[in-house]
Motif scaffolding. Structure first.
Motif, short mmCIF file in Angstrom:
data_model
loop_
_atom_site.label_atom_id
_atom_site.label_comp_id
_atom_site.label_asym_id
_atom_site.label_seq_id
_atom_site.Cartn_x
_atom_site.Cartn_y
_atom_site.Cartn_z
N PHE A 139 0.89 -1.16 0.00
CA PHE A 139 0.00 0.00 0.00
C PHE A 139 0.92 1.21 0.00
CE2 PHE A 139 -2.45 -3.44 1.72
CZ PHE A 139 -3.70 -3.27 1.16
N THR A 140 0.86 1.99 -1.08
CA THR A 140 1.87 3.02 -1.26
C THR A 140 1.34 4.22 -2.05
OG1 THR A 140 4.21 3.32 -1.85
CG2 THR A 140 2.92 1.82 -3.26
N HIS A 141 2.20 4.87 -2.80
CA HIS A 141 1.92 6.17 -3.43
C HIS A 141 2.20 6.14 -4.93
CE1 HIS A 141 1.87 7.74 0.69
NE2 HIS A 141 2.87 6.91 0.87
N GLY A 142 1.64 7.11 -5.63
CA GLY A 142 1.82 7.20 -7.07
C GLY A 142 3.27 7.25 -7.50
N GLY A 143 4.07 8.10 -6.85
CA GLY A 143 5.49 8.22 -7.21
C GLY A 143 6.26 6.95 -6.95
N THR A 144 5.96 6.30 -5.84
CA THR A 144 6.63 5.05 -5.50
C THR A 144 6.30 3.97 -6.53
OG1 THR A 144 6.53 5.68 -3.17
CG2 THR A 144 6.95 3.35 -3.66
N ILE A 145 5.03 3.92 -6.94
CA ILE A 145 4.62 2.95 -7.95
C ILE A 145 5.30 3.24 -9.29
CG2 ILE A 145 2.66 2.04 -9.28
CD1 ILE A 145 0.93 2.54 -6.72
N LEU A 146 5.40 4.52 -9.65
CA LEU A 146 6.11 4.88 -10.89
C LEU A 146 7.54 4.35 -10.88
CD1 LEU A 146 5.22 8.58 -11.78
CD2 LEU A 146 4.48 6.48 -12.92
N HIS A 147 8.23 4.54 -9.77
CA HIS A 147 9.61 4.06 -9.68
C HIS A 147 9.68 2.55 -9.82
CE1 HIS A 147 11.58 7.82 -9.03
NE2 HIS A 147 10.79 8.12 -8.01
N ALA A 148 8.77 1.85 -9.17
CA ALA A 148 8.77 0.38 -9.28
C ALA A 148 8.55 -0.04 -10.73
CB ALA A 148 7.69 -0.21 -8.38
N MET A 149 7.64 0.63 -11.43
CA MET A 149 7.38 0.30 -12.84
C MET A 149 8.58 0.60 -13.71
SD MET A 149 3.29 1.17 -13.43
CE MET A 149 3.50 2.92 -13.41
N ILE A 150 9.26 1.72 -13.46
CA ILE A 150 10.46 2.06 -14.21
C ILE A 150 11.55 1.01 -13.97
CG2 ILE A 150 12.39 3.69 -14.39
CD1 ILE A 150 10.29 5.93 -13.74
#
Length: 180
Positions: A139-150
């Protein structure tokens, strides 16, 4: 490893407010949004469940039946330092211009850079791989998810902000090897 990342529900902040690591309240629609998240998780099983330390994530984890989720600071949103809880209109135009001209490396006053935030996410993912988890829920945040996807190669890092997940959405990525 399958990494399931859930973005918190809608925060109760004025549009255009920079709130990153600030612990903000959620909109009154929280329960309706959270119920959709809980239904989307369904009866999936996970080796481990983590949450950002911020209330907007911990509250969602608890609502979804994961009140026992481990808090991990690496899942927190980017720290915008002195810009936290300011609107873009309150920040001097030249500061915004400098930041957006080099957003990967530029550090907001008293905050952290995009690269610093990505480094935290890499540490988190590598620790999960090292610990041998096959399926992890966060359970996290938009920016954190972006980094994981990158980092997982799911999106190109040239225009990452085009891929910010919606509030309450779920993103699944696969990571098979430690990230460099």
């Amino acid at each position: 490893m399958k990494l399931t990342l859930i973005r918190h529900t809608t925060p109760d902040v004025p549009k255009g407010t920079i709130y990153g690591k600030t612990d903000v309240l959620l909109k009154s629609t929280f329960e309706a949004e959270a119920e959709i998240v809980r239904m989307n998780i369904g009866d999936n099983k996970f080796d481990r469940v983590f949450t950002s330390p911020l209330t907007r994530c911990r509250r969602l984890a608890e609502f979804c039946g994961f009140g026992y989720a481990d808090v991990d600071d690496n899942l927190a949103e980017m720290d915008f330092g002195d810009w936290e809880m300011k609107s873009y209109a309150e920040i001097e135009e030249h500061q915004l211009e400098e930041y957006f001209n080099d957003w990967r490396h530029k550090v907001t006053p008293g905050g952290e850079s995009f690269e610093d935030h990505q480094r935290r996410v890499r540490v988190f993912i590598n620790e999960c791989i090292r610990d041998g988890y096959k399926s992890v829920l966060c359970f996290t945040h938009g920016g954190t998810i972006l980094h994981a996807m990158i980092l997982a190669g799911s999106i190109d890092d040239e225009r990452p902000f085009d891929h910010i997940p919606a509030f309450g959405s779920m993103v699944n990525i696969e990571v098979t090897e430690p990230l460099i």
